[in-house]
Design a protein around this motif. Sequence first.
Motif, PDB file in Angstrom:
ATOM      1  N   ARG A 145       0.684  -1.335  -0.201  1.00 33.06           N
ATOM      2  CA  ARG A 145      -0.069   0.171   0.016  1.00 33.06           C
ATOM      3  C   ARG A 145       0.881   1.130   0.022  1.00 33.06           C
ATOM      4  NH1 ARG A 145      -2.811  -3.083  -1.477  1.00 33.06           N
ATOM      5  NH2 ARG A 145      -4.910  -3.759  -0.986  1.00 33.06           N
ATOM      6  N   ASN A 146       2.244   1.131  -0.058  1.00 36.74           N
ATOM      7  CA  ASN A 146       2.884   2.404  -0.139  1.00 36.74           C
ATOM      8  C   ASN A 146       3.928   2.299  -1.359  1.00 36.74           C
ATOM      9  OD1 ASN A 146       2.281   1.779   2.930  1.00 36.74           O
ATOM     10  ND2 ASN A 146       3.095   3.681   2.916  1.00 36.74           N
ATOM     11  N   PHE A 147       3.668   3.332  -2.166  1.00 37.39           N
ATOM     12  CA  PHE A 147       4.452   3.480  -3.339  1.00 37.39           C
ATOM     13  C   PHE A 147       4.694   4.850  -3.412  1.00 37.39           C
ATOM     14  CE2 PHE A 147       2.139  -0.460  -4.149  1.00 37.39           C
ATOM     15  CZ  PHE A 147       3.109  -1.248  -4.426  1.00 37.39           C
ATOM     16  N   TYR A 148       6.286   4.965  -4.121  1.00 40.86           N
ATOM     17  CA  TYR A 148       6.734   6.302  -4.171  1.00 40.86           C
ATOM     18  C   TYR A 148       7.544   6.344  -5.432  1.00 40.86           C
ATOM     19  CZ  TYR A 148       5.753   5.930   0.636  1.00 40.86           C
ATOM     20  OH  TYR A 148       4.890   5.753   1.951  1.00 40.86           O
ATOM     21  N   GLY A 149       7.941   7.666  -5.906  1.00 42.63           N
ATOM     22  CA  GLY A 149       8.911   7.738  -6.937  1.00 42.63           C
ATOM     23  C   GLY A 149       7.909   8.206  -7.863  1.00 42.63           C
ATOM     24  N   LEU A 150       8.464   7.824  -9.337  1.00 44.47           N
ATOM     25  CA  LEU A 150       7.773   8.009 -10.534  1.00 44.47           C
ATOM     26  C   LEU A 150       8.017   9.584 -10.888  1.00 44.47           C
ATOM     27  CD1 LEU A 150       3.956   6.776 -10.462  1.00 44.47           C
ATOM     28  CD2 LEU A 150       6.088   5.723 -11.457  1.00 44.47           C
ATOM     29  N   GLY A 151       9.429  10.044 -10.338  1.00 49.05           N
ATOM     30  CA  GLY A 151       9.715  11.237 -10.708  1.00 49.05           C
ATOM     31  C   GLY A 151       8.839  12.467 -10.155  1.00 49.05           C
ATOM     32  N   GLU A 152       8.721  13.475 -11.363  1.00 48.36           N
ATOM     33  CA  GLU A 152       8.005  14.702 -10.970  1.00 48.36           C
ATOM     34  C   GLU A 152       6.521  14.611 -11.100  1.00 48.36           C
ATOM     35  OE1 GLU A 152       9.168  19.142 -12.571  1.00 48.36           O
ATOM     36  OE2 GLU A 152       8.190  17.698 -14.006  1.00 48.36           O
ATOM     37  N   LYS A 153       6.009  14.136  -9.909  1.00 51.33           N
ATOM     38  CA  LYS A 153       4.244  14.100 -10.225  1.00 51.33           C
ATOM     39  C   LYS A 153       3.831  15.066  -8.941  1.00 51.33           C
ATOM     40  CE  LYS A 153       4.183  11.243 -13.278  1.00 51.33           C
ATOM     41  NZ  LYS A 153       3.704  11.740 -14.414  1.00 51.33           N
ATOM     42  N   THR A 154       2.690  15.627  -9.360  1.00 42.75           N
ATOM     43  CA  THR A 154       1.725  16.072  -8.416  1.00 42.75           C
ATOM     44  C   THR A 154       0.968  14.636  -7.614  1.00 42.75           C
ATOM     45  OG1 THR A 154       0.034  16.478  -9.652  1.00 42.75           O
ATOM     46  CG2 THR A 154       1.569  18.265  -9.317  1.00 42.75           C
ATOM     47  N   LEU A 155      -0.220  15.005  -7.450  1.00 46.20           N
ATOM     48  CA  LEU A 155      -1.282  13.867  -6.987  1.00 46.20           C
ATOM     49  C   LEU A 155      -0.667  13.536  -5.563  1.00 46.20           C
ATOM     50  CD1 LEU A 155      -1.153  11.625 -10.394  1.00 46.20           C
ATOM     51  CD2 LEU A 155      -2.945  13.085  -9.634  1.00 46.20           C
ATOM     52  N   PRO A 156      -1.248  12.604  -4.887  1.00 42.28           N
ATOM     53  CA  PRO A 156      -0.829  12.492  -3.681  1.00 42.28           C
ATOM     54  C   PRO A 156       0.579  11.843  -3.470  1.00 42.28           C
ATOM     55  CG  PRO A 156      -3.108  11.504  -3.968  1.00 42.28           C
ATOM     56  CD  PRO A 156      -2.400  11.916  -5.236  1.00 42.28           C
ATOM     57  N   TYR A 157       1.299  12.010  -2.524  1.00 45.73           N
ATOM     58  CA  TYR A 157       2.508  11.538  -2.033  1.00 45.73           C
ATOM     59  C   TYR A 157       2.687  10.178  -2.200  1.00 45.73           C
ATOM     60  CZ  TYR A 157       6.758  11.145   0.700  1.00 45.73           C
ATOM     61  OH  TYR A 157       8.113  10.817   1.072  1.00 45.73           O
ATOM     62  N   ASN A 158       1.906   9.543  -1.685  1.00 43.00           N
ATOM     63  CA  ASN A 158       1.895   7.994  -1.560  1.00 43.00           C
ATOM     64  C   ASN A 158       1.023   7.900  -3.034  1.00 43.00           C
ATOM     65  OD1 ASN A 158       1.476   5.270  -1.571  1.00 43.00           O
ATOM     66  ND2 ASN A 158       0.794   5.179   0.656  1.00 43.00           N
ATOM     67  N   LYS A 159       1.815   7.002  -3.972  1.00 45.18           N
ATOM     68  CA  LYS A 159       1.565   6.794  -5.393  1.00 45.18           C
ATOM     69  C   LYS A 159       0.417   5.742  -5.277  1.00 45.18           C
ATOM     70  CE  LYS A 159       3.212  10.138  -6.754  1.00 45.18           C
ATOM     71  NZ  LYS A 159       2.370  10.909  -6.711  1.00 45.18           N
ATOM     72  N   TYR A 160       0.086   5.054  -4.144  1.00 43.89           N
ATOM     73  CA  TYR A 160      -0.996   3.905  -4.165  1.00 43.89           C
ATOM     74  C   TYR A 160      -2.448   4.583  -4.397  1.00 43.89           C
ATOM     75  CZ  TYR A 160      -4.094   0.183  -2.641  1.00 43.89           C
ATOM     76  OH  TYR A 160      -4.980  -0.589  -2.880  1.00 43.89           O
ATOM     77  N   GLY A 161      -3.142   4.131  -5.312  1.00 46.43           N
ATOM     78  CA  GLY A 161      -4.597   4.623  -5.275  1.00 46.43           C
ATOM     79  C   GLY A 161      -4.421   5.851  -6.616  1.00 46.43           C
ATOM     80  N   THR A 162      -3.313   6.200  -7.240  1.00 42.58           N
ATOM     81  CA  THR A 162      -2.995   7.045  -8.325  1.00 42.58           C
ATOM     82  C   THR A 162      -2.862   6.551  -9.419  1.00 42.58           C
ATOM     83  OG1 THR A 162      -0.753   7.593  -8.156  1.00 42.58           O
ATOM     84  CG2 THR A 162      -2.202   8.405  -6.447  1.00 42.58           C
ATOM     85  N   CYS A 163      -3.168   7.371 -10.575  1.00 39.82           N
ATOM     86  CA  CYS A 163      -3.032   6.792 -12.012  1.00 39.82           C
ATOM     87  C   CYS A 163      -2.157   7.847 -12.544  1.00 39.82           C
ATOM     88  CB  CYS A 163      -4.391   6.618 -12.532  1.00 39.82           C
ATOM     89  SG  CYS A 163      -4.292   5.554 -13.817  1.00 39.82           S
ATOM     90  N   ASP A 164      -0.549   7.584 -12.851  1.00 38.18           N
ATOM     91  CA  ASP A 164       0.291   8.676 -13.146  1.00 38.18           C
ATOM     92  C   ASP A 164       0.614   8.206 -14.650  1.00 38.18           C
ATOM     93  OD1 ASP A 164       1.122   9.847 -10.593  1.00 38.18           O
ATOM     94  OD2 ASP A 164       0.404   7.805 -10.367  1.00 38.18           O
ATOM     95  N   GLU A 610      12.019   1.341   9.478  1.00 43.74           N
ATOM     96  CA  GLU A 610      11.045   0.278  10.171  1.00 43.74           C
ATOM     97  C   GLU A 610      10.000   1.280  11.047  1.00 43.74           C
ATOM     98  OE1 GLU A 610      14.128  -1.767  12.709  1.00 43.74           O
ATOM     99  OE2 GLU A 610      14.740  -2.235  10.863  1.00 43.74           O
ATOM    100  N   ASP A 611      10.173   2.684  10.816  1.00 40.08           N
ATOM    101  CA  ASP A 611       9.278   3.545  11.527  1.00 40.08           C
ATOM    102  C   ASP A 611       7.937   3.729  10.655  1.00 40.08           C
ATOM    103  OD1 ASP A 611       7.826   5.770  12.676  1.00 40.08           O
ATOM    104  OD2 ASP A 611       9.720   6.611  13.216  1.00 40.08           O
ATOM    105  N   GLN A 612       6.953   3.174  11.177  1.00 39.79           N
ATOM    106  CA  GLN A 612       5.637   3.080  10.336  1.00 39.79           C
ATOM    107  C   GLN A 612       5.367   4.714   9.767  1.00 39.79           C
ATOM    108  OE1 GLN A 612       3.684   0.467   9.388  1.00 39.79           O
ATOM    109  NE2 GLN A 612       2.528   1.926   8.253  1.00 39.79           N
ATOM    110  N   GLU A 613       5.258   5.513  10.783  1.00 39.15           N
ATOM    111  CA  GLU A 613       5.014   6.877  10.507  1.00 39.15           C
ATOM    112  C   GLU A 613       5.766   7.504   9.649  1.00 39.15           C
ATOM    113  OE1 GLU A 613       1.959   8.406  12.088  1.00 39.15           O
ATOM    114  OE2 GLU A 613       2.670   7.671  13.900  1.00 39.15           O
ATOM    115  N   ALA A 614       7.072   7.198   9.487  1.00 37.47           N
ATOM    116  CA  ALA A 614       7.909   7.826   8.417  1.00 37.47           C
ATOM    117  C   ALA A 614       7.410   7.952   6.860  1.00 37.47           C
ATOM    118  CB  ALA A 614       9.130   7.271   8.337  1.00 37.47           C
ATOM    119  N   TYR A 615       6.369   6.584   6.844  1.00 46.81           N
ATOM    120  CA  TYR A 615       5.850   6.573   5.316  1.00 46.81           C
ATOM    121  C   TYR A 615       5.024   7.525   4.911  1.00 46.81           C
ATOM    122  CZ  TYR A 615       8.878   2.356   5.221  1.00 46.81           C
ATOM    123  OH  TYR A 615       9.894   1.686   5.398  1.00 46.81           O
ATOM    124  N   ASN A 616       4.387   8.290   5.803  1.00 44.95           N
ATOM    125  CA  ASN A 616       3.180   9.074   5.588  1.00 44.95           C
ATOM    126  C   ASN A 616       3.647  10.666   5.561  1.00 44.95           C
ATOM    127  OD1 ASN A 616       1.551   7.009   5.638  1.00 44.95           O
ATOM    128  ND2 ASN A 616       1.447   6.972   7.709  1.00 44.95           N
TER     129      ASN A 616
END
Length: 821
Positions: A145-164, A610-616
């Motif tokens: 449920r946690n995806f990042y990257g894809l370069g220069e993107k707006t949309l939510p920070y966590n890319k899960y649930g987005t279409c880029d 390992e810090d869950q919070e860090a991902y958000n």
Amino acid sequence: MKMFYGLILLVGINSMLNDSGGSGTPIGRLRQVQKTPESVIAVYDSGKARVEIFKSGIVHLTIQRGDDSRKSFAVIEEPEELSRYKIDSDKKAISVSLKDGAVKYLPESMNLSYVPQNSSNQLDLIGIQFEGSGLVATFDIHGARNFYGLGEKTLPYNKYGTCDTMWNSDFPAYSAKLDPLYESIPFLLKADTSGAYGLFFDNTFRSVFDVGASDSGKLVYKSAGGALELYLITGKNSTEIVQRFSELTGKMAMPPIWALGYQQSRWSYYPEEKVLDLARGFRKREIPCDVIYLDINYMDGYRCFTWSPKDFPTPKNMLDTLHDLGFKIVTIIDPGIKNESGYRVHDSGVKEDVFVKSPDGKYFAGQVWPGDCVFPDFFNEKTRKWWGSQYEFLLDYGVDGFWNDMNEPSVFNGPNKTFPLDVVHRLDVEDHTNSTGKNATVTHAEVHNVYGMQMARASREGLEKLEPDERPFVLTRANYAGGQRYAAMWTGDNFSSFAHLKLALSMFLNIGVSGQPFVGSDVGGFIGNPSAELFSRWLELGVFTPFFRTHSVWDSKPREPWAFDSASMEVNRGVIERRYELLPEIYTAFRDASENGLPIVRPLYLDFPEDQEAYNISDEFLFGDNLLVAPVVDSGTASREIYLPGRHSGDDVKWRSFYDGEEIQKGWQSVGAPLGKTPIFLRDGTILLTQSLIQSTSQQADTLILKIYGTNSAKGSSYFDDGETMSYKRGDFLVWNITYEYTNSHGILNFDREGTYQPRYRFLSVDVSVLPEQRGRVPAHKAVMKTSDGRELVGEITDIRNGVVRVTFPFTTEVRSIVVE
Ligand code: MIG
């Protein structure tokens, strides 16, 4: 680069009609599985799949129609010898065991599975369809449920649930939901407390990443053409994955140090006198600044590589004066060349036949700033050389760096504001081979996303040729994976709002893990007018942004640091001064990024996996190895909620305030953050390297100042070189590793030196008691420096402020130790 052993007979596309395998693809049935020293190839009726290993940990799977191959624009590594790995292959399965997991390709079903060693998040390619000229690949993400990257993107920070979408596009004043933007980096990082992997789809056609948006359990990758070119990057955590991706696609080159200073831009500063006034304005008010930008109005009718005779009649004099004032100058250069015979750049380009052509063989022309334009075809070396040599014109006047804009490419009257998709690009012959070895052209549809990167490449290579011992500075708006090798990038035409300030930071974080560390946004927002407060807050972020430049549109109000009121000028000066005080740390962070490929502005999860919070958290970041910054991104507030990580990880990190050394508890809390006082924290045990104030990097700071943020022990390291030439590559640099120990009421610093470079500081100061608990404990009656050439120097107490004692010595790289008692 890619050689195929065992030529495959191409079976006509009709074979798909009586095709049973490969889920209805035109690739047909599996014929056989073959091996070469670097690859295992599954041969189908009219296509193939190939498995290779790159850089121990990256599995490259290609599934393609036919037999053509094209050299990657992004990848600079060669596949490794398979004999080094444990691989089983037959018609049923090609299995690779790696340190961090097992990858298996099933040739019959064209499925792939990755079972990581320490993660519950398996990944499976469960279907691939070739539809028309495009393809669709579907992955089961097994609950990730946690995806990042894809370069220069707006949309939510966590890319899960987005279409880029990957399609380089010029959308001025983009919104926080607009996609796609100027650059495409098709690299997706899955990262959570259970582990991480990276997926790089090195296909340059228009493509779409549907990350659990249509089907919550699936990643669906679609591309308008070409092959599945998947690099599955394995590793023990996201840091290792980002590093491996950067080894695959290359690292940022060390920029000149002036490109790390504060930079002032506007569309446009003109005429000449205005530019000189601006420069004097900085010096008069003692607000540090290194670079002034000239936007399109410096040119003669927007013709590249010319000066406006009306507004810049004496560019050489102007540049000489600016250099005397300690400024560097960067000029904008667009790809569109005015389609006008008699204009020397146009005529020489026609003579050399470098411009992009339509399928009918005529030059493609489109409207940009100069009017009707033709466009260099940066995909072949002849054009790149021609383009690179054009810079001689501006270098001869003394221009220092170059800003490549509009290179998506952006064409006012083009279909979808770019080139028609059937425009023909001529590739270097060796970059593209088919069975005849001759086809060296591609359509724009295939390489649109790479045009900007190839322009930046041509610019950089040209500058390297013209001034081989200088470090080039190139800034680009459009880019593709690997483009960090050629240029810094900025996030284009953003907007003056707190929402965009916040967005800029979350964009930096995702661009950074996508391999590009040298990034920035227009401080204050390109379009619109920031309030004094917004501008100061954006400068505060800018201090910790690798590329630190204020820029605004032509009809914006003045945006110099003094353009508001005198109170805000004082704040802005103090904020910009911090950039210069921290320059030894910032320069060292650049050096580290150029060597290890990690971002400079770093998401918390990279260092605290390992810090869950860090991902958000997308509104805080680590800057280099030692600092944590939580900029204020909301209006009308003098405090903010921060999260200090490391709570769950069982590691022993402690945080301290940058300002007074107080220890701050981990976890969530509110901290004071009045204007100009960015919440900044350090890891306990850090020796922070700072320097005395300068007005630009053309000056030498007097004093290098070490600040000890550790009770019983601390360490720090710093990198120095001449900041402008290539001599660091020949060993002329200095790395100082410094440690501090406190025992028996003595504080002892030890210096370990690598390299020969001699920084030209006059003094070395140590703030021995930054921490509240040390005040009084290290009274610094006496401080003695020992040098490797046997000298003993007694330090002088030069300052005692709020209990912090500063001892000062003459600067020498011969220092071995300093004892404070
Ligand atoms: O069509 O050169 O993003 O930074 O000031 C606009 C004028 C062209 C777009 C760039 C912006 C620059 C502007 N350019």
